[in-house]
Write an enzyme that holds these catalytic residues in place. Sequence first.
Site, PDB file in Angstrom:
ATOM      1  N   SER A 188       0.866  -1.174   0.000  1.00  0.00           N
ATOM      2  CA  SER A 188       0.000   0.000   0.000  1.00  0.00           C
ATOM      3  C   SER A 188       0.905   1.227   0.000  1.00  0.00           C
ATOM      4  O   SER A 188       1.727   1.385   0.912  1.00  0.00           O
ATOM      5  CB  SER A 188      -0.888  -0.029   1.256  1.00  0.00           C
ATOM      6  OG  SER A 188      -1.927   0.897   1.152  1.00  0.00           O
ATOM      7  N   GLU A 189       0.789   2.099  -1.011  1.00  0.00           N
ATOM      8  CA  GLU A 189       1.832   3.111  -1.169  1.00  0.00           C
ATOM      9  C   GLU A 189       1.852   4.151  -0.053  1.00  0.00           C
ATOM     10  O   GLU A 189       2.819   4.881   0.093  1.00  0.00           O
ATOM     11  CB  GLU A 189       1.777   3.793  -2.540  1.00  0.00           C
ATOM     12  CG  GLU A 189       0.532   4.628  -2.795  1.00  0.00           C
ATOM     13  CD  GLU A 189      -0.429   3.896  -3.725  1.00  0.00           C
ATOM     14  OE1 GLU A 189      -0.520   2.652  -3.617  1.00  0.00           O
ATOM     15  OE2 GLU A 189      -1.084   4.563  -4.534  1.00  0.00           O
ATOM     16  N   ASN A 190       0.800   4.192   0.768  1.00  0.00           N
ATOM     17  CA  ASN A 190       0.850   5.111   1.910  1.00  0.00           C
ATOM     18  C   ASN A 190       1.739   4.589   3.024  1.00  0.00           C
ATOM     19  O   ASN A 190       1.937   5.274   4.014  1.00  0.00           O
ATOM     20  CB  ASN A 190      -0.558   5.409   2.440  1.00  0.00           C
ATOM     21  CG  ASN A 190      -1.349   4.169   2.754  1.00  0.00           C
ATOM     22  OD1 ASN A 190      -1.259   3.171   2.042  1.00  0.00           O
ATOM     23  ND2 ASN A 190      -2.118   4.206   3.823  1.00  0.00           N
ATOM     24  N   SER A 244       8.431   3.598   1.059  1.00  0.00           N
ATOM     25  CA  SER A 244       7.380   2.999   0.239  1.00  0.00           C
ATOM     26  C   SER A 244       7.698   3.166  -1.243  1.00  0.00           C
ATOM     27  O   SER A 244       7.540   2.234  -2.039  1.00  0.00           O
ATOM     28  CB  SER A 244       6.035   3.661   0.569  1.00  0.00           C
ATOM     29  OG  SER A 244       4.996   3.014  -0.113  1.00  0.00           O
TER      30      SER A 244
END
Lengths: 218, 218, 216, 216
Positions: free
Chosen positions: C50-52, C90
Amino acid sequence: MQKLMTMEEVPSILNDGMTIMAGGFMGVGTPEKLVSAILEANLKDLTLIANDTAFVETGVGPLVVNRRLKKVITSHIGTNPETGRQMLSGELEVELVPQGTLAERIRAGGSGLGGVLTPTGVGTVVEEGKEKIVVDGREYLLEKPLRCEVALLKAFKADKAGNLVYHRSARNFNPLMALAADTVIVQVEHLVEIGEIDPDEVMTPGILVDKIVVAGGC
Amino acid sequence: MQKLMTMEEVPSILNDGMTIMAGGFMGVGTPEKLVSAILEANLKDLTLIANDTAFVETGVGPLVVNRRLKKVITSHIGTNPETGRQMLSGELEVELVPQGTLAERIRAGGSGLGGVLTPTGVGTVVEEGKEKIVVDGREYLLEKPLRCEVALLKAFKADKAGNLVYHRSARNFNPLMALAADTVIVQVEHLVEIGEIDPDEVMTPGILVDKIVVAGGC
Amino acid sequence: MKATLMNPKQIIAARVAKELKDGDVVNLGIGLPTMVPNYLPEDVSVILQSENGYVGLGPVEGEIDPDIVNAGGQPAGIIEGGAFFDSLFSFELIRGGHVDVTVLGGLEVDAEGNLANWMIPGKMVPGMGGAMDLVTGAKKVIVAMEHTAKNGAPKILEQCRLPLTGKGVVDVIITELAVFRLTEEGLVLDELQEGVSLEMVREKTEASFQVNENIF
Amino acid sequence: MKATLMNPKQIIAARVAKELKDGDVVNLGIGLPTMVPNYLPEDVSVILQSENGYVGLGPVEGEIDPDIVNAGGQPAGIIEGGAFFDSLFSFELIRGGHVDVTVLGGLEVDAEGNLANWMIPGKMVPGMGGAMDLVTGAKKVIVAMEHTAKNGAPKILEQCRLPLTGKGVVDVIITELAVFRLTEEGLVLDELQEGVSLEMVREKTEASFQVNENIF
């Protein structure tokens, strides 16, 4: 995927002439048992990327002393006199890189950057052969990425998914190198079950780790 | 140095026209009480650097809705329709930056780099006005550093020296922004004594934190 | 799995699932791509990034933790063995090739592997978020989208007209009609979904493409 | 503090200590610089940064932890409120201007603020370690060294002859004889150590320098 492997299996993923990275600062945080495995497997002509060449008998030092290296890319060789001797005699190629720049180059290699612009080394021999780029009136050197085929890391704790926790100042270059290698092998002191490391405390996520060798002790 | 401050004192270190950064991703990890302090202090013409403009009523969203911004540098505005509306009407300048590039630019600003070379955005409108540099046959964009006068962070826990621990996905941009600001203010949920956070668990060292505001809750 | 029981989105998601291998690290865009895990066979398990700021994205377990959201800002969970990190790390993972597959929607894709999915000038400008980094860095880029726009206009074009998200980045296009792959010889029709004819695909595709003979 | 009771290194370390302010983040080079904290007044406390990856460097407390060493690889400790991090972050702090003062030794310093302290071609090539980053990034660079080499040759030169560690980076030079500052007008003698005459300094200094009139 089964990530656990024994020390005896380590040589099977290493070859003569490979480029390797090894974590550690003056031997602290260096996976010395993986280093021993290289020595025992009689590997040679390696290129080593590491912060320093440690001491004659500790860290990555024995790789120099036992002539397993063709080239070393490092920031400091002063504590292992054998490195300097081999360099001056022409037996070993030594590329000296400022420590912060070495960290940046490894990170660039691990994170898909083409390089970074650093002010470190401007006006010194470090700038030789490098592109100088001016940004907002200040000169920077373009420093390019470093990658390796195999990274040898040391961690304090791993779970079976390869999530890693480092201890104290033994962290140093290990987390960076985890990103910059085709294959990552980690020597760990303690192995725990998946779920035993809180996800906020993981320092290197298991998706980066290929092989775990439990070696206990320190 | 006394780092603790009350919410009432926050406006004293903020001025109209300042460039600020605010941590958070869609409002998660955004110091919403510091955002409220800006609103109450009637600050205006701010330049905001943040991952996104969140939603109308959460995160940094109210700064847009209440017209406190002159410019925003961000990766995503889609969840706050007011940002797009003000952009199209010319009321607000919006610089859209790919999320990974935004992270890199903030890190460059915080770590003394002149920029980084990223492949992200090559062949898109993102490359407009930027220098293209070829490294080993591949094209990269030179992306330049971002810094700010004040960074507004949110942490889960702080000790009185300002050492910070973030929680879950509320970490996001906070640790990066801690390096890229002249002054760093952090809104924390829990304050503990110095020594209560293990030095291996600190995510932002206290030397980067100027002011701590305890705001509890979540 | 009977295609006749599925709507277009389900057909697409189910077909995308077949592209994933056990152990893959996968980033799923908002919308249709998030349906993909529902169609994974039992012996295939992927790790969602999840890029967050985490790996091990999963459903909410028990009480909602307001500090755990997915990249769309919606409540989410983390599986055992997952890990949180900051946005810098990330995108080191994403840009550095540590994500095996990214699945995202598309407004337009073209025969050169270009993708446009982040803005319509003067109309919709949500911003690119992490999409430009994902298509640049992920080892395999799968565009999962309905074959045509709501008005029936083709979305697989000779050349994208909208501003690009990435240039020459697409590896696979999966629609409810077909599977295309970008190869050294250009765009290749690699598979027809059940009950779909080559003629139907040609009719709804602007781009010219080659046809893998093995599909018949 | 009686200078007559101190050897040159002690005199230098004690004078460097006066340059530090309460709360400063300080990086100390190996050797002489590590003596500086012994001379800090009671109301001044600094935070030591160790480039191998932490802030809060302190003496060993209790048992030696083999995982805690200083930048020279020697056993060390960490004070309460300290923090460990990786080498990347350590140099983000250093290069990014988050270290207030770095104190390091010198082989040669010159009137343009150049410093040479990392190699003697053909003889001593230990490598630059973190020194080049430190002199580039720290807000204030203090060179702490004996005024002349062991053979009596000047070390403060018109122009460095050895390969540089940094170009135009030095802010203050502190020797057992004097304190120099690099200003916009060039090298300025700012202070004489107790019992030292201007003539003595001139004799042992190759570089030309201006003299702050307030020192007499």
